[in-house]
Design a protein around this motif. Sequence first.
Motif, PDB file in Angstrom:
ATOM      1  N   LYS A  90      36.984  10.295   8.105  1.00 56.22           N
ATOM      2  CA  LYS A  90      35.706   9.587   8.293  1.00 56.22           C
ATOM      3  C   LYS A  90      35.619   8.253   7.542  1.00 56.22           C
ATOM      4  CE  LYS A  90      30.749  10.478   7.908  1.00 56.22           C
ATOM      5  NZ  LYS A  90      29.742  11.467   7.498  1.00 56.22           N
ATOM      6  N   MET A 131      33.267  18.300  -4.582  1.00 54.07           N
ATOM      7  CA  MET A 131      34.627  18.817  -4.695  1.00 54.07           C
ATOM      8  C   MET A 131      34.953  19.138  -6.156  1.00 54.07           C
ATOM      9  SD  MET A 131      37.039  16.789  -1.984  1.00 54.07           S
ATOM     10  CE  MET A 131      36.478  15.125  -2.273  1.00 54.07           C
ATOM     11  N   VAL A 154      39.817  16.372   3.696  1.00 56.90           N
ATOM     12  CA  VAL A 154      40.310  15.998   5.025  1.00 56.90           C
ATOM     13  C   VAL A 154      39.236  15.211   5.775  1.00 56.90           C
ATOM     14  CG1 VAL A 154      41.040  16.903   7.273  1.00 56.90           C
ATOM     15  CG2 VAL A 154      41.980  17.879   5.167  1.00 56.90           C
ATOM     16  N   ASN A 155      37.994  15.659   5.686  1.00 58.37           N
ATOM     17  CA  ASN A 155      36.894  14.947   6.336  1.00 58.37           C
ATOM     18  C   ASN A 155      36.774  13.516   5.812  1.00 58.37           C
ATOM     19  OD1 ASN A 155      34.419  14.902   8.045  1.00 58.37           O
ATOM     20  ND2 ASN A 155      33.438  14.625   6.052  1.00 58.37           N
ATOM     21  N   ASN A 156      36.874  13.335   4.500  1.00 56.73           N
ATOM     22  CA  ASN A 156      36.800  11.998   3.910  1.00 56.73           C
ATOM     23  C   ASN A 156      37.934  11.110   4.401  1.00 56.73           C
ATOM     24  OD1 ASN A 156      34.522  12.679   2.464  1.00 56.73           O
ATOM     25  ND2 ASN A 156      35.571  12.873   0.505  1.00 56.73           N
ATOM     26  N   TYR A 204      38.527  26.338   0.154  1.00 53.17           N
ATOM     27  CA  TYR A 204      38.388  25.951   1.560  1.00 53.17           C
ATOM     28  C   TYR A 204      37.480  24.729   1.703  1.00 53.17           C
ATOM     29  CZ  TYR A 204      37.014  26.079   6.445  1.00 53.17           C
ATOM     30  OH  TYR A 204      36.754  25.730   7.740  1.00 53.17           O
ATOM     31  N   ARG A 205      36.313  24.768   1.076  1.00 48.65           N
ATOM     32  CA  ARG A 205      35.352  23.660   1.197  1.00 48.65           C
ATOM     33  C   ARG A 205      35.883  22.369   0.577  1.00 48.65           C
ATOM     34  NH1 ARG A 205      32.211  24.981   5.255  1.00 48.65           N
ATOM     35  NH2 ARG A 205      30.892  26.762   4.865  1.00 48.65           N
ATOM     36  N   THR A 206      36.625  22.488  -0.515  1.00 47.78           N
ATOM     37  CA  THR A 206      37.189  21.295  -1.155  1.00 47.78           C
ATOM     38  C   THR A 206      38.248  20.656  -0.265  1.00 47.78           C
ATOM     39  OG1 THR A 206      36.727  22.208  -3.348  1.00 47.78           O
ATOM     40  CG2 THR A 206      38.364  20.436  -3.229  1.00 47.78           C
ATOM     41  N   ILE A 207      39.128  21.458   0.298  1.00 40.37           N
ATOM     42  CA  ILE A 207      40.145  20.921   1.212  1.00 40.37           C
ATOM     43  C   ILE A 207      39.470  20.332   2.444  1.00 40.37           C
ATOM     44  CG2 ILE A 207      42.083  21.539   2.709  1.00 40.37           C
ATOM     45  CD1 ILE A 207      42.773  23.697   0.549  1.00 40.37           C
ATOM     46  N   GLN A 208      38.477  21.031   2.971  1.00 46.00           N
ATOM     47  CA  GLN A 208      37.745  20.559   4.144  1.00 46.00           C
ATOM     48  C   GLN A 208      37.114  19.190   3.881  1.00 46.00           C
ATOM     49  OE1 GLN A 208      34.155  22.783   5.018  1.00 46.00           O
ATOM     50  NE2 GLN A 208      34.494  22.530   7.222  1.00 46.00           N
ATOM     51  N   GLU A 209      36.491  19.022   2.737  1.00 44.94           N
ATOM     52  CA  GLU A 209      35.844  17.755   2.388  1.00 44.94           C
ATOM     53  C   GLU A 209      36.868  16.639   2.228  1.00 44.94           C
ATOM     54  OE1 GLU A 209      32.811  15.098   1.701  1.00 44.94           O
ATOM     55  OE2 GLU A 209      32.543  17.193   2.243  1.00 44.94           O
ATOM     56  N   ILE A 268      46.351  16.983  -1.488  1.00 45.68           N
ATOM     57  CA  ILE A 268      45.905  16.442  -0.208  1.00 45.68           C
ATOM     58  C   ILE A 268      46.090  14.929  -0.298  1.00 45.68           C
ATOM     59  CG2 ILE A 268      44.020  16.258   1.452  1.00 45.68           C
ATOM     60  CD1 ILE A 268      43.299  18.732  -1.059  1.00 45.68           C
TER      61      ILE A 268
END
Length: 111
Positions: free
Chosen positions: A35, A78, A30-32, A23-28, A57
Amino acid sequence: FRFEVDEQLESIKFSSAQGINLYRTIQEAVNNAIKHANATAISIQTKLENTGLAISITDNGIGFDPENTANGNGLYNMKKRMEEIGGGFVLKSKAGEGTQIQIILKNTSDA
């Protein structure tokens, strides 16, 4: 934004560490893309392969040269998160051509 999930993945279960790290890896990622890459399209594809769970991704952002760019904490984290759960992390990017992150997780179990 497009999210595709392979129907075969319904039977896959993760440990709590696997789930949170995925979850955190996908979240990061997408955020990158939002942003830093100024992406206007982001695609996440998940599928079951012989090697395990494969997640890709991809964004259409500005991209960058991984060889000539200092990896920030996000990219480092990640990769580290995936290593902690026995997964693989591959980053492909090129200036002007977007970025693709591939995650492979071999240690999954059926429901």
